[in-house]
Design a protein around this motif. Structure first.
Motif, short mmCIF file in Angstrom:
data_model
loop_
_atom_site.label_atom_id
_atom_site.label_comp_id
_atom_site.label_asym_id
_atom_site.label_seq_id
_atom_site.Cartn_x
_atom_site.Cartn_y
_atom_site.Cartn_z
N LEU A 1 0.88 -1.16 0.15
CA LEU A 1 0.09 0.05 -0.17
C LEU A 1 0.84 1.16 0.09
N ALA A 2 1.81 1.26 0.80
CA ALA A 2 2.67 2.53 1.02
C ALA A 2 3.20 3.12 -0.45
N THR A 3 3.22 2.28 -1.32
CA THR A 3 3.67 3.08 -2.45
C THR A 3 2.60 3.75 -3.53
N LYS A 4 1.54 3.59 -2.88
CA LYS A 4 0.46 3.99 -3.67
C LYS A 4 0.34 3.53 -5.02
N PRO A 5 0.19 2.22 -5.19
CA PRO A 5 0.24 1.74 -6.56
C PRO A 5 -0.86 1.68 -7.45
N ALA A 6 -1.10 1.68 -8.53
CA ALA A 6 -2.16 1.59 -9.32
C ALA A 6 -3.22 0.51 -8.85
N ILE A 7 -2.46 -0.56 -8.53
CA ILE A 7 -3.18 -1.98 -8.40
C ILE A 7 -2.22 -2.74 -7.55
N ILE A 8 -2.99 -3.65 -6.55
CA ILE A 8 -2.27 -4.54 -5.67
C ILE A 8 -2.69 -6.01 -6.33
N LEU A 9 -1.88 -6.86 -6.43
CA LEU A 9 -1.87 -8.10 -6.69
C LEU A 9 -1.49 -8.94 -5.51
N ALA A 10 -2.60 -9.84 -5.19
CA ALA A 10 -2.34 -10.65 -4.04
C ALA A 10 -2.35 -12.17 -4.31
N ASP A 11 -1.45 -12.92 -4.26
CA ASP A 11 -1.37 -14.22 -4.76
C ASP A 11 -1.50 -15.14 -3.48
N GLU A 12 -2.72 -15.75 -3.35
CA GLU A 12 -3.11 -16.56 -2.29
C GLU A 12 -2.47 -15.88 -0.84
N GLY B 1 -8.97 3.84 -1.19
CA GLY B 1 -9.21 3.85 -2.48
C GLY B 1 -8.58 2.82 -3.52
N GLN B 2 -7.95 1.59 -2.64
CA GLN B 2 -6.89 0.87 -3.60
C GLN B 2 -7.56 -0.21 -4.14
N THR B 3 -7.18 -0.30 -5.40
CA THR B 3 -7.79 -1.61 -6.34
C THR B 3 -6.76 -2.70 -5.82
N ILE B 4 -7.65 -3.81 -5.71
CA ILE B 4 -6.84 -5.22 -5.25
C ILE B 4 -7.31 -6.16 -6.31
#
Length: 222
Positions: free
Chosen positions: A156-167, A192-195
């Motif tokens: 979250l800290a980098t304010k990314p466009a999207i977070i991808l979570a693998d299992e 407001g983070q896209t996951i």
């Protein structure tokens, strides 16, 4: 606003009788701020899809668009920089640096990119994930659930466009899994983070706003 889109994404291995179509024409999109789970059985292609979405592997054909940009039109060095700035990853193995404190792990990607840490924003993340009392601890001094919270905070800290979570809860017990996923959902809503989360677990998938089901390299539900 579409933050992520795939267009006829394909990934084939081998040829002829030994050809494996890990992804076979995947097209879907994710809106900004959405929490989407991609579910499928082992071998369905979901992990291959995540690797493509994150630019960790190149497709046989097709496109992955992040914020309207075709990530595979970038050369390798530019793709590495884009991935570091725009895509956050959360893996089941946590991938924390063992000799760094919790706080140092959280801000590491920002510092690697030569940017200034937004202290106020990072503090909000730390408070939301309940890590305030653990900032000086090493990863080895944390439980599995706490380590995964650190990994989420780092993403979250980098304010990314999207977070991808693998299992992301693959190494956690059921109770801790629920806690961690609830915090992911709260974080998504608060910031407001896209996951996009990959999972094989039906119960875990239900925590997302939308479920995309993949089987045999194709989307069967969106």
């Amino acid at each position: 606003m579409e933050i992520l889109e795939t267009q006829d994404l394909r990934k084939y291995y081998g040829a002829g009788d030994t050809e494996v179509r890990a992804l076979d024409g995947i097209s879907f999109s994710v809106q900004q701020g959405e929490f989407v789970s991609i579910i499928g059985t082992s071998g369905s292609g979901k992990s291959t899809l995540l690797h493509m979405l994150g630019g960790l592997d190149r497709p046989t054909s097709g496109k992955v668009m992040v914020e309207g940009r075709d990530i595979f039109a970038l050369k390798d060095d530019a793709l590495t920089i884009f991935r570091r700035r725009k895509i956050g990853f959360v893996f089941q193995a946590y991938n924390l640096v063992p000799v760094l404190s919790v706080y140092e792990n959280i801000v590491l990607p920002i510092e690697l990119d030569g940017n200034t840490v937004d202290a106020g924003y990072v503090q909000q993340i730390i408070e939301t994930l309940g890590l305030g009392s653990k900032l000086n601890n090493l990863p080895s001094q944390l439980s599995g659930g706490q380590q995964q919270r650190v990994a989420i905070a780092r993403a979250l800290a980098t304010k990314p466009a999207i977070i991808l979570a693998d299992e992301p809860t693959g190494n956690l017990d059921s109770h801790t899994s629920q806690d961690v996923l609830s915090l992911m959902k709260i974080s998504s809503e608060k910031f407001g983070q896209t996951i996009v989360m990959i999972t094989h677990n039906e119960e875990i998938a239900q925590l997302a706003q939308r479920i995309v089901r993949i089987e045999d390299g194709q989307i069967v539900r969106r």
